[in-house]
Motif scaffolding. Structure first.
Motif, PDB file in Angstrom:
ATOM      1  N   THR A 129       0.799  -1.229   0.000  1.00  9.68           N
ATOM      2  CA  THR A 129       0.000   0.000   0.000  1.00  9.68           C
ATOM      3  C   THR A 129       0.835   1.285   0.000  1.00  9.68           C
ATOM      4  O   THR A 129       0.367   2.321  -0.452  1.00  9.68           O
ATOM      5  CB  THR A 129      -1.003  -0.025   1.185  1.00  9.68           C
ATOM      6  OG1 THR A 129      -2.019   0.932   0.976  1.00  9.68           O
ATOM      7  CG2 THR A 129      -0.325   0.217   2.532  1.00  9.68           C
ATOM      8  N   GLY A 132      -0.681   4.471   0.901  1.00 10.41           N
ATOM      9  CA  GLY A 132      -2.108   4.155   1.074  1.00 10.41           C
ATOM     10  C   GLY A 132      -2.965   4.666  -0.065  1.00 10.41           C
ATOM     11  O   GLY A 132      -4.187   4.500  -0.063  1.00 10.41           O
ATOM     12  N   ALA A 135      -5.624   2.244  -1.746  1.00  7.63           N
ATOM     13  CA  ALA A 135      -6.692   1.869  -0.802  1.00  7.63           C
ATOM     14  C   ALA A 135      -7.604   3.070  -0.564  1.00  7.63           C
ATOM     15  O   ALA A 135      -8.835   2.940  -0.496  1.00  7.63           O
ATOM     16  CB  ALA A 135      -6.080   1.386   0.510  1.00  7.63           C
ATOM     17  N   GLY A 147      -5.391  -2.013   3.311  1.00  8.34           N
ATOM     18  CA  GLY A 147      -4.059  -1.794   2.735  1.00  8.34           C
ATOM     19  C   GLY A 147      -3.044  -2.551   3.578  1.00  8.34           C
ATOM     20  O   GLY A 147      -3.066  -2.463   4.802  1.00  8.34           O
ATOM     21  N   ALA A 158       0.282   6.037   5.829  1.00  9.20           N
ATOM     22  CA  ALA A 158      -0.950   5.641   5.128  1.00  9.20           C
ATOM     23  C   ALA A 158      -2.172   5.974   5.995  1.00  9.20           C
ATOM     24  O   ALA A 158      -3.177   6.495   5.496  1.00  9.20           O
ATOM     25  CB  ALA A 158      -0.896   4.147   4.805  1.00  9.20           C
ATOM     26  N   THR A 159      -2.059   5.710   7.285  1.00 13.82           N
ATOM     27  CA  THR A 159      -3.178   5.974   8.204  1.00 13.82           C
ATOM     28  C   THR A 159      -3.493   7.465   8.233  1.00 13.82           C
ATOM     29  O   THR A 159      -4.650   7.878   8.175  1.00 13.82           O
ATOM     30  CB  THR A 159      -2.808   5.469   9.617  1.00 13.82           C
ATOM     31  OG1 THR A 159      -2.426   4.097   9.503  1.00 13.82           O
ATOM     32  CG2 THR A 159      -3.960   5.603  10.593  1.00 13.82           C
ATOM     33  N   ALA A 162      -5.223   8.516   5.038  1.00 12.80           N
ATOM     34  CA  ALA A 162      -6.654   8.152   5.028  1.00 12.80           C
ATOM     35  C   ALA A 162      -7.445   9.173   5.849  1.00 12.80           C
ATOM     36  O   ALA A 162      -8.522   9.615   5.441  1.00 12.80           O
ATOM     37  CB  ALA A 162      -6.845   6.740   5.572  1.00 12.80           C
ATOM     38  N   PHE A 171      -5.342  -0.468   7.731  1.00 10.51           N
ATOM     39  CA  PHE A 171      -3.976  -0.738   7.263  1.00 10.51           C
ATOM     40  C   PHE A 171      -3.321  -1.725   8.202  1.00 10.51           C
ATOM     41  O   PHE A 171      -3.528  -1.657   9.410  1.00 10.51           O
ATOM     42  CB  PHE A 171      -3.147   0.553   7.225  1.00 10.51           C
ATOM     43  CG  PHE A 171      -3.597   1.508   6.160  1.00 10.51           C
ATOM     44  CD1 PHE A 171      -3.332   1.255   4.824  1.00 10.51           C
ATOM     45  CD2 PHE A 171      -4.310   2.652   6.486  1.00 10.51           C
ATOM     46  CE1 PHE A 171      -3.761   2.133   3.832  1.00 10.51           C
ATOM     47  CE2 PHE A 171      -4.740   3.527   5.504  1.00 10.51           C
ATOM     48  CZ  PHE A 171      -4.466   3.270   4.172  1.00 10.51           C
TER      49      PHE A 171
END
Ligand code: SAM
Length: 253
Positions: A129, A132, A135, A147, A158-159, A162, A171
């Motif tokens: 990912t 991210g 996703a 992800g 990534a978090t 999002a 994730f």
């Protein structure tokens, strides 16, 4: 600033990035046929390439300043400081060390393909990912997205991405063996050899049917992916190519 110009490409970056950071690199940048690794001082490196001196500008700030919004299918990918008036669906990504700012052909082709294939309520897996971005794109299209990445360092980025996009995405650290299907759609931006290696395992991620989107594939290595995926029972639905990069969409059947 000292820059080590490593000869290679996108895959070189994937293979050597952990080692370069371990050896003290402050940042990596992909250039045509090379990867530039920025170091505070020159050190002995066991890789093919040469050193070059750069004027002492803040390269990260310069890179961020030059970063432009980028369109992919119905999406536009923006950095948090960009403004955008167009009708595109916005994905806001903080450019960091995780791969996936939308500036690579493979990410853009995967986003455009997701937009053609994802339907609301689908269960989507983004394997590898990075930032991210894929996703998040799937979640913006109404999917329930997961992800996953082998690199634990990307998960907080990534978090956070999002959160910026106000979508709920799960994730987790890991790889194919750490997840249980079935998924309706799987997208993976990895590289040709890994897709070929994973071909049989990919089939196990789906129930009776599903869609598999694979990219990170150099056109010259496409054959190893298509033969492995065919042997694993996948049927080719669509193919995109941008420059030397290919994105393949398969039906699991
Ligand atoms: N999905 C993002 C995009 O499309 O821009 C990032 C793709 S980046 C090319 C590949 C990502 O896959 C990296 O974050 C890397 O850590 C991860 N990765 C590499 N091998 C993996 C594996 N075997 N299982 C899970 N993730 C992997």
């Amino acid at each position: 600033m000292h820059v080590f110009r490593l000869r290679g490409n996108f895959e070189t970056l994937d293979i050597y990035s952990a080692a370069l950071f371990e050896l003290g690199a402050r940042g990596l940048e992909e250039k045509p046929g090379e990867v530039w690794a920025y170091f505070p001082e020159r050190i002995e490196l066991p890789f093919p390439g040469e050193w070059q001196e750069l004027p002492d500008t803040d390269w990260l700030e310069a890179y961020k300043r030059d970063l432009q919004p980028v369109r992919a299918g119905p999406f536009v990918v923006l950095a948090p400081w960009h403004t955008w008036e167009g009708p595109e669906k916005r994905i806001v990504i903080e450019p960091g060390m995780a791969f996936g700012t939308g500036h690579h052909e493979t990410t853009r082709m995967a986003l455009a393909t997701l937009a053609e294939r994802v339907e609301p309520g689908m269960r989507v897996l983004d394997l590898g990912t990075g930032s991210g971005i894929l996703a998040i794109g799937a979640a913006l299209l109404g999917a329930e997205a997961l992800g996953i990445d082998i690199d634990p360092a990307v998960i907080p980025q990534a978090t956070e991405n999002a959160r910026r996009n106000q979508v709920k995405v799960q994730f987790q650290v890991g790889s194919l063996d750490d997840i249980a299907g079935p998924f309706d759609l799987v997208v993976a931006n990895l590289y040709a050899e890994l897709h070929a290696y994973f071909a049989q395992k990919y089939r196990g991620l789906f129930g009776v049917c599903g869609t598999l989107i694979l990219t990170g594939i150099l056109a010259e290595r496409e054959g190893i992916v298509t033969s492995a995926l065919e042997a694993a029972g996948f049927g080719l639905l669509a193919r995109r190519q941008e420059g030397e990069w290919v994105c393949l969409t398969y039906a699991a059947r």
